[in-house]
Scaffold this active site. Structure first.
Site, PDB file in Angstrom:
ATOM      1  N   GLU A 109       0.712  -1.255  -0.099  1.00  0.00           N
ATOM      2  CA  GLU A 109       0.083   0.001   0.102  1.00  0.00           C
ATOM      3  C   GLU A 109       0.823   1.226   0.033  1.00  0.00           C
ATOM      4  OE1 GLU A 109      -2.993  -1.982   3.215  1.00  0.00           O
ATOM      5  OE2 GLU A 109      -1.696  -0.257   3.702  1.00  0.00           O
TER       6      GLU A 109
ATOM      7  N   CYS B 268       2.721   8.529   2.068  1.00  0.00           N
ATOM      8  CA  CYS B 268       3.201   7.302   3.002  1.00  0.00           C
ATOM      9  C   CYS B 268       3.601   6.030   2.199  1.00  0.00           C
ATOM     10  CB  CYS B 268       2.154   7.093   3.853  1.00  0.00           C
ATOM     11  SG  CYS B 268       2.263   5.747   5.154  1.00  0.00           S
TER      12      CYS B 268
ATOM     13  N   CYS C 148       5.000  -7.789   8.247  1.00  0.00           N
ATOM     14  CA  CYS C 148       5.867  -7.097   9.355  1.00  0.00           C
ATOM     15  C   CYS C 148       6.064  -8.178  10.327  1.00  0.00           C
ATOM     16  CB  CYS C 148       5.332  -5.978   9.920  1.00  0.00           C
ATOM     17  SG  CYS C 148       6.487  -4.956  11.088  1.00  0.00           S
TER      18      CYS C 148
ATOM     19  N   CYS D 250       3.390  -5.912  16.652  1.00  0.00           N
ATOM     20  CA  CYS D 250       2.763  -4.940  17.577  1.00  0.00           C
ATOM     21  C   CYS D 250       1.289  -5.475  17.446  1.00  0.00           C
ATOM     22  CB  CYS D 250       2.751  -3.598  16.839  1.00  0.00           C
ATOM     23  SG  CYS D 250       4.665  -3.006  16.806  1.00  0.00           S
TER      24      CYS D 250
ATOM     25  N   CYS E  57      -1.638  -3.715  15.628  1.00  0.00           N
ATOM     26  CA  CYS E  57      -1.471  -3.329  14.101  1.00  0.00           C
ATOM     27  C   CYS E  57      -1.706  -4.385  13.181  1.00  0.00           C
ATOM     28  CB  CYS E  57       0.021  -3.009  13.798  1.00  0.00           C
ATOM     29  SG  CYS E  57       0.577  -2.657  12.318  1.00  0.00           S
TER      30      CYS E  57
ATOM     31  N   GLY F 230       5.383  -2.698   7.156  1.00  0.00           N
ATOM     32  CA  GLY F 230       6.664  -2.976   7.453  1.00  0.00           C
ATOM     33  C   GLY F 230       7.544  -2.129   8.516  1.00  0.00           C
TER      34      GLY F 230
ATOM     35  N   HIS G 117       4.131   4.762  21.725  1.00  0.00           N
ATOM     36  CA  HIS G 117       2.930   4.115  22.016  1.00  0.00           C
ATOM     37  C   HIS G 117       2.790   3.506  23.614  1.00  0.00           C
ATOM     38  CE1 HIS G 117       2.529   4.713  17.740  1.00  0.00           C
ATOM     39  NE2 HIS G 117       2.874   3.111  17.556  1.00  0.00           N
TER      40      HIS G 117
ATOM     41  N   CYS H 254      -2.291   1.519   8.556  1.00  0.00           N
ATOM     42  CA  CYS H 254      -1.123   0.644   8.329  1.00  0.00           C
ATOM     43  C   CYS H 254      -1.841  -1.002   8.144  1.00  0.00           C
ATOM     44  CB  CYS H 254      -0.189   0.537   9.614  1.00  0.00           C
ATOM     45  SG  CYS H 254       1.176   0.019   9.254  1.00  0.00           S
TER      46      CYS H 254
END
Ligand code: SAH
Length: 370
Positions: A96, A117, A124, A128, A131, A181, A238, A355
């Protein structure tokens, strides 16, 4: 994890590597610049567009390189100001690239500030908890050519919208490496791609307008601090304590705050520009006033900018964004202390802009159809 394409991508070549490849074929050095000029400045979409090259050279180029290793499969424009390009790579993997438009007062959308972006991996490995990108783990790294190709696809889309001035190579203002990623886990391809985007024979895009965002790979942050081009840095924090951060970001076990924060300080001192701390607000996880106070202290110590981002819900994950009043109360703790802070307005929620979400949805649809 590497994918070996049938042919290397032309968009992964530098002036030096292309000149060397051409020299080995007995071609004069000026040919490399001519070719790169067609790709980045004239935006040639096929080898046959490159009319000032001898036919035999065009044929050799077509045999040797893929002109563009990422094809547009979907351009989803949202009701607000975010466009999302879904691109397909040679092995059918999806990535993306997002165009975020911020309208300027008094002028139309076409004169808005644009931030692009970009993604650096398929999937990834950072895992997390909040995500979408990491849900299925890492599939593979992107090549430098695939990273650069995302910006060319944006250029094609933008050129079609608004004819650009001849002097204006890229019609966008900032690049943020905040797509799918972990960029610093694909370090060499990242730096090569950013070097190509920056070079005067490439897109000529200023390094100070490129921000690399990381979940916190400390040794690579220190390495990035020594890069001659001086890209900007954003940290996905975060959590303002190890306890909160480790709960949602496994990377905190390898690189806890006691290691991460000094590395950010080193970067910031070498670089001389403010680092950004990104902080997603997730209800009942990290949105307490105690966290706000700890974050305030960290930001003051690092002289960093804080970007508060209300969490974007991901299908299948339990996390929620806090009420607006709670977001504002959190921001106020920082603001009152004089910390530079922005509370991000929502953009692209309706096109799954967070994301990895559009890719996840398309992959699920593909699986369902198979
Ligand atoms: N791996 C890098 C860059 C990609 S993520 C990094 O961690 O910084 C880009 C940003 O989007 C990160 O700050 C990430 O934490 C955030 N993000 C991921 N999922 C999100 C969601 N559902 N809502 C809001 N932000 C999210």
């Amino acid at each position: 994890m590497k994918f070996s394409p049938a042919k290397p991508a032309l968009t992964g070549e530098t002036l030096e590597t292309l000149t060397a490849a051409l020299a080995a074929r007995g071609q004069p050095p000026f040919r490399a610049r001519q070719i790169l000029d067609w790709v980045y400045k004239k935006r040639a979409r096929s080898w046959d567009d490159m009319t000032n090259l001898p036919k035999a050279l065009r044929a050799w180029l077509a045999e040797t390189y893929a002109l563009l290793p990422a094809q547009l499969v979907l351009n989803r424009q949202s009701a607000d100001v975010t466009d999302k390009l879904l691109l397909e790579l040679e092995d059918k993997a999806l990535i993306e690239t997002v165009i975020i438009r911020v309208p300027q007062d008094g002028v139309g959308l076409d004169h808005s500030r644009k931030t692009i972006c970009i993604s650096t991996q398929v999937g990834c490995a950072m895992a997390c908890a909040f995500c979408a990108s990491g849900l299925a783990g890492l599939k593979r790294d992107l090549s430098a050519g695939e990273i650069v190709a995302q910006l060319l696809q944006v250029c094609y889309a933008e050129d079609a919208r608004t004819p650009r001035a001849r002097s204006e190579l890229a019609s966008f203002d900032n690049i943020v490496v905040m797509g799918m990623g972990e960029p610093l886990a694909n370090y060499d391809a990242l730096i090569r791609a950013l070097t190509i985007l920056n070079a005067e024979w490439g897109l000529g895009f200023g390094a100070r307008r490129i921000t690399v965002s990381t979940s916190g790979l400390v040794p690579k942050i220190l390495k990035l601090a020594d890069e001659p081009l001086g890209f900007r840095l954003a940290i996905s924090l975060h959590g303002a304590t190890d306890e909160v951060r480790a709960r949602i970001m496994p990377v905190n076990k390898a690189y806890p705050l006691a290691r991460l924060l000094p590395a950010v300080k080193t970067f910031s001192e070498k670089h001389g520009r403010m680092v950004t701390l990104e902080f997603i607000l997730i209800a009942d996880v990290n949105d307490s006033l105690e966290q706000a106070k700890k974050l305030r202290d960290i930001a003051q110590d690092l002289h960093a900018h804080v970007n508060l981002i209300p969490y974007n819900t991901v299908e299948g994950l339990p996390w929620k964004r806090p009420e607006v009043a709670r977001q504002l109360a959190f921001a106020e703790v920082l603001e009152r202390a004089g910390v530079s802070v922005t509370l991000r307005r929502e953009k692209g929620h309706d096109i799954n802009a967070a994301c990895g979400q559009l890719r996840l949805k398309t992959e699920r649809e593909r699986e369902a159809a198979a």
